[in-house]
Design an enzyme around this catalytic site. Structure first.
Site, PDB file in Angstrom:
ATOM      1  N   ASP A  64       0.830  -1.211   0.000  1.00 36.41           N
ATOM      2  CA  ASP A  64       0.000   0.000   0.000  1.00 36.41           C
ATOM      3  C   ASP A  64       0.865   1.262   0.000  1.00 36.41           C
ATOM      4  O   ASP A  64       0.341   2.374  -0.108  1.00 36.41           O
ATOM      5  CB  ASP A  64      -0.993   0.007   1.158  1.00 36.41           C
ATOM      6  CG  ASP A  64      -0.329  -0.078   2.525  1.00 36.41           C
ATOM      7  OD1 ASP A  64       0.911  -0.169   2.596  1.00 36.41           O
ATOM      8  OD2 ASP A  64      -1.066  -0.069   3.538  1.00 36.41           O
ATOM      9  N   SER A  65       2.190   1.088   0.063  1.00 34.45           N
ATOM     10  CA  SER A  65       3.103   2.224  -0.114  1.00 34.45           C
ATOM     11  C   SER A  65       2.947   2.839  -1.497  1.00 34.45           C
ATOM     12  O   SER A  65       3.404   3.958  -1.736  1.00 34.45           O
ATOM     13  CB  SER A  65       4.550   1.765   0.079  1.00 34.45           C
ATOM     14  OG  SER A  65       4.825   0.578  -0.648  1.00 34.45           O
ATOM     15  N   GLU A 104      -2.094  -5.266   8.502  1.00 32.39           N
ATOM     16  CA  GLU A 104      -1.385  -4.704   9.646  1.00 32.39           C
ATOM     17  C   GLU A 104      -2.199  -4.873  10.923  1.00 32.39           C
ATOM     18  O   GLU A 104      -3.417  -4.733  10.908  1.00 32.39           O
ATOM     19  CB  GLU A 104      -1.115  -3.210   9.421  1.00 32.39           C
ATOM     20  CG  GLU A 104      -0.205  -2.903   8.253  1.00 32.39           C
ATOM     21  CD  GLU A 104       0.041  -1.406   8.094  1.00 32.39           C
ATOM     22  OE1 GLU A 104      -0.338  -0.629   9.008  1.00 32.39           O
ATOM     23  OE2 GLU A 104       0.603  -1.004   7.070  1.00 32.39           O
ATOM     24  N   LYS A 119      -1.711  -9.297   2.901  1.00 34.62           N
ATOM     25  CA  LYS A 119      -1.022  -8.841   4.108  1.00 34.62           C
ATOM     26  C   LYS A 119      -1.904  -7.839   4.814  1.00 34.62           C
ATOM     27  O   LYS A 119      -2.552  -7.004   4.157  1.00 34.62           O
ATOM     28  CB  LYS A 119       0.330  -8.200   3.776  1.00 34.62           C
ATOM     29  CG  LYS A 119       1.108  -7.740   5.031  1.00 34.62           C
ATOM     30  CD  LYS A 119       2.528  -7.324   4.707  1.00 34.62           C
ATOM     31  CE  LYS A 119       2.597  -5.951   4.092  1.00 34.62           C
ATOM     32  NZ  LYS A 119       2.178  -4.885   5.051  1.00 34.62           N
ATOM     33  N   ASP A 178      -1.250  -5.973  -0.168  1.00 30.30           N
ATOM     34  CA  ASP A 178      -1.683  -5.323   1.073  1.00 30.30           C
ATOM     35  C   ASP A 178      -3.189  -5.049   1.048  1.00 30.30           C
ATOM     36  O   ASP A 178      -3.714  -4.553   0.047  1.00 30.30           O
ATOM     37  CB  ASP A 178      -0.963  -3.978   1.249  1.00 30.30           C
ATOM     38  CG  ASP A 178       0.239  -4.063   2.150  1.00 30.30           C
ATOM     39  OD1 ASP A 178       0.221  -4.891   3.075  1.00 30.30           O
ATOM     40  OD2 ASP A 178       1.198  -3.301   1.932  1.00 30.30           O
ATOM     41  N   GLU A 221       8.324  -4.628  11.534  1.00 28.66           N
ATOM     42  CA  GLU A 221       8.783  -3.327  11.048  1.00 28.66           C
ATOM     43  C   GLU A 221       9.230  -2.419  12.185  1.00 28.66           C
ATOM     44  O   GLU A 221       8.526  -2.245  13.189  1.00 28.66           O
ATOM     45  CB  GLU A 221       7.685  -2.622  10.235  1.00 28.66           C
ATOM     46  CG  GLU A 221       8.125  -1.255   9.732  1.00 28.66           C
ATOM     47  CD  GLU A 221       7.236  -0.663   8.652  1.00 28.66           C
ATOM     48  OE1 GLU A 221       7.557   0.457   8.180  1.00 28.66           O
ATOM     49  OE2 GLU A 221       6.246  -1.291   8.279  1.00 28.66           O
TER      50      GLU A 221
END
Length: 322
Positions: free
Chosen positions: A64-65, A135, A133, A103, A202
């Site tokens: 998602d960056s 978070e 993925k 993501d 991270e």
């Protein structure tokens, strides 16, 4: 513009044309057991997917960056699921051997387990990824459990959570106190128990990254968590040096693509303006003289002629200054 499709995805180097075995979750577990570091890179489009496949990395992550490095948003929280799906499909078209993970964007899974399932199914069916993925710590355990129960592989992500940068008061290292380190370890164990096949660690102390890795039976992928994890991940634009924003401590540039981009664009602009591009002979097309004369006669201008305007070739200094 040349729009002729390649018959096969182009290899970036002669050796890259050698087919590579498909990365599976079982392969990743074997790499972890043998202590062979796992390589992960983000990709956001077809060309970067080809590069990840050609050399190859073990996992390609549509991160998602892309919200920041591709779309110009100030943070990952602005990215929509539809935008993510668009990029996932582009990457999937160029991905071969790496395991392809995408993501789940902010707001598409946290509200409920049902939301997580619906979003993840869309990522697989419409985005063509092989896993997702997400978070979060212990609060995402049931989400992970539900996804793995229906056969969607999940890569967990703990430590610094970019989607929560506001509530975390910025992009700060996590786990620096005994209490917060214990919280991260407890989350890692719970996520493994819920079925996650891997966990991203991270921005945490090196010793903590190594300790959590030792305590788990699944691979850990570090980004700012030191060399003691099972593997490493970097954002493509950080790796090749094209990102002009903040450079985190854990980033290393393995190429200076930005310098080459500047050189290429400035060289092109100069060549167009001084008349050296395009060259009539090397980069132009000819026409049978007889046909050309027929054309001019039909136009009523048989004596028309054209001569390129003379232009001075720029000096090296002029190119550098542009």
């Amino acid at each position: 513009m040349s729009v002729r499709p390649a018959k096969h995805p182009p290899a970036l180097t002669p050796s890259a044309s050698i087919p590579h075995a498909k990365t599976t979750i079982g392969c990743l577990l074997s790499l972890r057991i043998s202590k062979t570091p796992i390589t992960v890179l983000t990709a956001y489009d077809y060309p970067t997917a080809l590069a990840c496949s050609a050399h190859p990395v073990d996992i390609t992550l549509v991160g998602d960056s892309l919200a920041q490095v591709c779309l110009g948003y100030p943070s990952t929280t602005r990215l929509s699921l539809d935008e993510m799906l668009h990029h996932c499909r582009a990457v999937a078209r160029g991905s071969t051997s790496p395991l392809l993970i995408g993501d789940l964007p902010f707001g598409t899974y946290a509200p409920s387990v049902s939301d997580a399932v619906k979003s993840a199914v869309r990522m697989v069916q419409e985005g063509h990824v092989e896993g997702v993925k997400l978070e979060g710590g212990e609060e995402t355990v049931e989400h992970v459990r539900a996804l793995t129960k229906i056969g969607i592989p999940v890569m967990a992500h703990i430590g610094l959570l970019p989607q929560r940068h506001v509530s975390l008061s910025g992009y700060k290292v996590q786990g620096r106190t005994a209490q917060s380190a214990s919280t991260l370890l407890r989350a890692a164990r719970a996520l493994e128990d819920a079925g996650a096949f891997s966990i991203v660690l991270e921005a945490m102390p090196t010793l903590l990254g190594a300790y959590i890795t030792e305590q788990l039976n699944i691979p850990t992928i570090g980004i700012g968590a030191g060399p003691g994890t099972s593997g490493q991940v970097l954002v493509w634009d950080d790796m090749v040096g094209t990102w002009s924003g903040h450079k985190p401590r854990f980033v290393r540039h393995f190429a200076d693509v930005r310098k080459e981009v500047v050189r290429g664009v400035s060289g092109y602009v100069n060549a167009v303006r001084n008349g050296t591009f395009p060259d009539s002979d090397r980069e132009g097309y000819s026409m049978d003289r007889g046909e050309w004369e027929k054309f001019l006669a039909a136009e009523g201008r048989p004596s028309w002629s054209w001569t390129p305007a003379p232009r001075d070739t720029p000096t090296e200094d002029a190119v550098a200054e542009s």
